[in-house]
Structure formats: structure tokens, C-alpha cells
Design a protein around this motif. Structure first.
Motif, PDB file in Angstrom:
ATOM      1  N   CYS A 168      57.451  23.062  23.492  1.00 37.95           N
ATOM      2  CA  CYS A 168      57.484  21.705  22.927  1.00 37.95           C
ATOM      3  C   CYS A 168      58.130  20.720  23.907  1.00 37.95           C
ATOM      4  CB  CYS A 168      58.220  21.701  21.598  1.00 37.95           C
ATOM      5  SG  CYS A 168      57.365  22.557  20.261  1.00 37.95           S
ATOM      6  N   GLY A 169      59.224  21.125  24.529  1.00 36.97           N
ATOM      7  CA  GLY A 169      59.887  20.252  25.507  1.00 36.97           C
ATOM      8  C   GLY A 169      58.988  19.952  26.694  1.00 36.97           C
ATOM      9  N   CYS A 170      58.316  20.982  27.204  1.00 38.23           N
ATOM     10  CA  CYS A 170      57.401  20.775  28.343  1.00 38.23           C
ATOM     11  C   CYS A 170      56.213  19.910  27.946  1.00 38.23           C
ATOM     12  CB  CYS A 170      56.941  22.117  28.903  1.00 38.23           C
ATOM     13  SG  CYS A 170      58.265  23.003  29.761  1.00 38.23           S
ATOM     14  N   PHE A 171      55.715  20.093  26.724  1.00 38.76           N
ATOM     15  CA  PHE A 171      54.633  19.246  26.218  1.00 38.76           C
ATOM     16  C   PHE A 171      55.069  17.778  26.243  1.00 38.76           C
ATOM     17  CE2 PHE A 171      52.614  16.805  22.897  1.00 38.76           C
ATOM     18  CZ  PHE A 171      51.268  17.105  23.033  1.00 38.76           C
ATOM     19  N   LEU A 172      56.270  17.513  25.730  1.00 38.59           N
ATOM     20  CA  LEU A 172      56.765  16.135  25.691  1.00 38.59           C
ATOM     21  C   LEU A 172      56.909  15.557  27.093  1.00 38.59           C
ATOM     22  CD1 LEU A 172      59.426  16.489  22.856  1.00 38.59           C
ATOM     23  CD2 LEU A 172      57.180  15.385  22.704  1.00 38.59           C
ATOM     24  N   LEU A 173      57.461  16.337  28.002  1.00 40.21           N
ATOM     25  CA  LEU A 173      57.618  15.858  29.383  1.00 40.21           C
ATOM     26  C   LEU A 173      56.269  15.554  30.013  1.00 40.21           C
ATOM     27  CD1 LEU A 173      60.438  18.243  30.641  1.00 40.21           C
ATOM     28  CD2 LEU A 173      60.660  15.807  30.090  1.00 40.21           C
ATOM     29  N   LEU A 174      55.312  16.469  29.858  1.00 39.42           N
ATOM     30  CA  LEU A 174      53.988  16.263  30.452  1.00 39.42           C
ATOM     31  C   LEU A 174      53.294  15.060  29.830  1.00 39.42           C
ATOM     32  CD1 LEU A 174      51.849  17.151  32.445  1.00 39.42           C
ATOM     33  CD2 LEU A 174      51.051  18.824  30.754  1.00 39.42           C
ATOM     34  N   ALA A 231      49.188  27.954  18.338  1.00 43.17           N
ATOM     35  CA  ALA A 231      49.215  29.304  18.929  1.00 43.17           C
ATOM     36  C   ALA A 231      50.066  29.334  20.194  1.00 43.17           C
ATOM     37  CB  ALA A 231      47.792  29.772  19.234  1.00 43.17           C
ATOM     38  N   LEU A 232      50.290  28.164  20.795  1.00 48.11           N
ATOM     39  CA  LEU A 232      51.121  28.063  22.000  1.00 48.11           C
ATOM     40  C   LEU A 232      52.572  27.724  21.667  1.00 48.11           C
ATOM     41  CD1 LEU A 232      48.635  26.093  24.299  1.00 48.11           C
ATOM     42  CD2 LEU A 232      49.091  28.561  24.271  1.00 48.11           C
ATOM     43  N   GLY A 233      52.870  27.668  20.384  1.00 49.19           N
ATOM     44  CA  GLY A 233      54.238  27.351  19.970  1.00 49.19           C
ATOM     45  C   GLY A 233      54.488  25.863  19.810  1.00 49.19           C
ATOM     46  N   LEU A 234      53.401  25.078  19.799  1.00 51.87           N
ATOM     47  CA  LEU A 234      53.523  23.631  19.604  1.00 51.87           C
ATOM     48  C   LEU A 234      53.360  23.309  18.121  1.00 51.87           C
ATOM     49  CD1 LEU A 234      51.399  22.509  22.686  1.00 51.87           C
ATOM     50  CD2 LEU A 234      53.894  22.598  22.504  1.00 51.87           C
ATOM     51  N   TRP A 235      53.465  22.044  17.783  1.00 50.55           N
ATOM     52  CA  TRP A 235      53.400  21.614  16.401  1.00 50.55           C
ATOM     53  C   TRP A 235      52.007  21.883  15.827  1.00 50.55           C
ATOM     54  CZ3 TRP A 235      55.610  18.734  20.325  1.00 50.55           C
ATOM     55  CH2 TRP A 235      57.015  18.614  20.260  1.00 50.55           C
ATOM     56  N   PRO A 236      51.936  22.333  14.580  1.00 48.60           N
ATOM     57  CA  PRO A 236      50.637  22.610  13.946  1.00 48.60           C
ATOM     58  C   PRO A 236      50.023  21.320  13.380  1.00 48.60           C
ATOM     59  CG  PRO A 236      52.409  23.255  12.463  1.00 48.60           C
ATOM     60  CD  PRO A 236      53.057  22.783  13.754  1.00 48.60           C
ATOM     61  N   ALA A 263      61.632  12.028  13.323  1.00 44.72           N
ATOM     62  CA  ALA A 263      61.385  11.474  11.993  1.00 44.72           C
ATOM     63  C   ALA A 263      59.998  11.863  11.490  1.00 44.72           C
ATOM     64  CB  ALA A 263      61.531   9.955  12.025  1.00 44.72           C
ATOM     65  N   PHE A 264      59.124  12.301  12.388  1.00 46.77           N
ATOM     66  CA  PHE A 264      57.744  12.662  12.036  1.00 46.77           C
ATOM     67  C   PHE A 264      57.527  14.172  12.026  1.00 46.77           C
ATOM     68  CE2 PHE A 264      53.220  13.221  13.369  1.00 46.77           C
ATOM     69  CZ  PHE A 264      52.633  12.736  12.205  1.00 46.77           C
ATOM     70  N   VAL A 265      58.032  14.863  13.042  1.00 47.38           N
ATOM     71  CA  VAL A 265      57.935  16.328  13.138  1.00 47.38           C
ATOM     72  C   VAL A 265      59.297  16.860  13.574  1.00 47.38           C
ATOM     73  CG1 VAL A 265      55.461  16.411  13.693  1.00 47.38           C
ATOM     74  CG2 VAL A 265      57.129  16.282  15.548  1.00 47.38           C
ATOM     75  N   ALA A 266      59.559  18.099  13.231  1.00 52.39           N
ATOM     76  CA  ALA A 266      60.818  18.715  13.657  1.00 52.39           C
ATOM     77  C   ALA A 266      60.777  18.941  15.167  1.00 52.39           C
ATOM     78  CB  ALA A 266      61.021  20.044  12.946  1.00 52.39           C
ATOM     79  N   VAL A 267      61.818  18.496  15.839  1.00 54.41           N
ATOM     80  CA  VAL A 267      61.939  18.721  17.274  1.00 54.41           C
ATOM     81  C   VAL A 267      63.047  19.758  17.473  1.00 54.41           C
ATOM     82  CG1 VAL A 267      62.407  17.691  19.528  1.00 54.41           C
ATOM     83  CG2 VAL A 267      61.201  16.355  17.779  1.00 54.41           C
ATOM     84  N   PRO A 268      62.680  20.945  17.977  1.00 56.04           N
ATOM     85  CA  PRO A 268      63.703  21.988  18.160  1.00 56.04           C
ATOM     86  C   PRO A 268      64.818  21.540  19.107  1.00 56.04           C
ATOM     87  CG  PRO A 268      61.483  22.895  18.440  1.00 56.04           C
ATOM     88  CD  PRO A 268      61.346  21.404  18.379  1.00 56.04           C
ATOM     89  N   GLY A 269      66.027  22.037  18.843  1.00 58.71           N
ATOM     90  CA  GLY A 269      67.172  21.700  19.687  1.00 58.71           C
ATOM     91  C   GLY A 269      66.947  22.051  21.146  1.00 58.71           C
ATOM     92  N   GLY A 270      66.282  23.173  21.392  1.00 60.08           N
ATOM     93  CA  GLY A 270      65.971  23.559  22.775  1.00 60.08           C
ATOM     94  C   GLY A 270      65.048  22.567  23.454  1.00 60.08           C
ATOM     95  N   ALA A 317      56.017  30.184  15.025  1.00 60.22           N
ATOM     96  CA  ALA A 317      57.226  29.370  15.144  1.00 60.22           C
ATOM     97  C   ALA A 317      57.110  28.439  16.351  1.00 60.22           C
ATOM     98  CB  ALA A 317      58.446  30.277  15.307  1.00 60.22           C
ATOM     99  N   LEU A 318      57.796  27.328  16.255  1.00 64.12           N
ATOM    100  CA  LEU A 318      57.817  26.397  17.376  1.00 64.12           C
ATOM    101  C   LEU A 318      58.561  27.024  18.551  1.00 64.12           C
ATOM    102  CD1 LEU A 318      58.623  22.996  15.622  1.00 64.12           C
ATOM    103  CD2 LEU A 318      56.411  23.768  16.490  1.00 64.12           C
TER     104      LEU A 318
END
Length: 192
Positions: A9-15, A84-89, A155-162, A3-4
Motif C-alpha cells: 500500500c505504501g509503495c502504491f501511494l508513492l508510485l 490479491a496484491l495486498g492493496l485495497w479491495p 477518511a476513505f479507506v484504512a491506511v495501515p500504519g506501516g 489482508a492489506l
């Protein structure tokens, strides 16, 4: 399939946007970037006012879209197995495409705000003289690109609310840091 992880995912986007923002700041400081300083609105007006103004130019898009694509791909490679890190597959090219979409959204997200400010007769890079309006402008200036990025990416991948919460809470502070840096480098008229 794992699961995401919203925080991951949020930290990935920030980095990724710290990396892309660093590239953008370096690009804006480079004399070569001035070749792309044509205003996006091509001088068009509405009600006698520019659509976006002189500060919204091609040179931001020219660097942010590929820099975001490269940052997403690089971070995905460094992660080894992002899923495996909870990011998008996604594959590495999938991450590059996601980054390009997010980078475009980041830049496009600033345009509605610029349009409103021009229609309110606020000069590009200027601030409202009224305290409440200035505070609102400051907040929107910190959030607009993040919201644009999140909408485009979703619009491309699901972005979790968190992840949205992580980006919209921490992102404005990072955005402010880049604004201050660009001000000190003489690239912006004020740290906004």
C-alpha cells in the motif's frame, strides 16, 4: 479477503504520487496553467499578512486532484487484482475516488504550513535565516503534503500504519526530487 500489505500500500501511494507529481510538474511548465494562477487566499490577510501567499494557487489543485485520481485508477488497472496484491479491495472507480481524495489532501496539507510561514513573515518560497528554524522548515515542507494525503485518504479507506511509515520515510526524498526538478525548470525560486 486478503489482508492489506502495508509495504504494498505504501509503495502504491508513492508510485501514484510520482505519476501525479510528474503530471503536476509538466502542468506547471505549461503556459496554459497560468490561467489558474489565482491565489487560494484571494489576497485575504490576517494581522496584515497574507493567509497563504502568492504561491498557493488554484493551478496546483486543478492538476493534482485529477492526476492523482487517474494515477490511482491506472495503477489499479495495471495491478489486475489489487486486493490479491495486498492493496485495497476497491473497484477502478473506487481507486479513482481514493486518488482524488488523496490528491486533494496532498494539496490541502501544504496550506497550514504556508499559513504559519506567512504569519512568521517568511516570504513565499523563502527560507528562514536562522539555522534551526530553517532545518525545521525544510522538514515540514517535505512532510506536510504527505501527512495531508494520508489523513484525507484514511477518511476513505484504512491506511495501515506501516504504509504511513513507508510514505513518511521515502516520500520526503521523492518530494525533494520534484522540488529540485521544478527549481531547475525555473518553476520555483529555490529547491525547497
Amino acid at each position: 479477503m486478503t489482508a492489506l500489505d502495508p509495504v504494498a500500500c505504501g509503495c502504491f501511494l508513492l508510485l501514484a504520487f510520482v505519476v501525479a507529481g510528474t503530471a503536476q510538474t509538466a502542468w506547471f511548465a505549461a503556459p496554459a496553467s497560468r490561467r489558474f494562477a489565482q491565489p487560494l487566499d484571494a489576497g485575504l490577510t490576517l494581522r496584515g499578512r497574507r493567509l497563504f501567499g502568492e504561491n498557493k494557487t488554484r493551478r496546483g489543485f486543478v492538476v493534482m486532484v485529477p492526476a492523482s485520481a487517474a494515477a490511482f485508477a491506472l495503477l489499479a488497472v495495471l495491478a489486475g487484482d489489487p486486493a490479491a496484491l495486498g492493496l485495497w479491495p476497491l473497484s477502478t472507480p473506487g481507486y479513482a475516488l481514493a486518488g482524488a481524495i488523496a490528491g486533494f489532501g496532498f494539496m490541502a496539507g501544504e496550506l497550514p504550513n504556508s499559513f504559519v510561514k506567512r504569519q512568521l513573515d517568511l516570504a513565499p518560497g523563502g527560507a528562514s535565516r536562522r539555522r534551526l528554524a530553517s532545518a525545521c522548515q525544510f522538514a515540514v515542507d517535505r512532510l506536510d503534503s504527505g501527512i495531508g494525503m494520508l489523513l484525507a485518504l484514511n477518511a476513505f479507506v484504512a491506511v495501515p500504519g506501516g504504509s504511513v511509515a513507508v510514505v513518511l520515510i521515502a516520500g520526503p526524498f521523492i518530494h525533494w526530487t520534484f522540488s529540485v526538478l521544478m527549481f531547475h525548470l525555473g518553476l520555483k525560486p529555490r529547491p525547497a
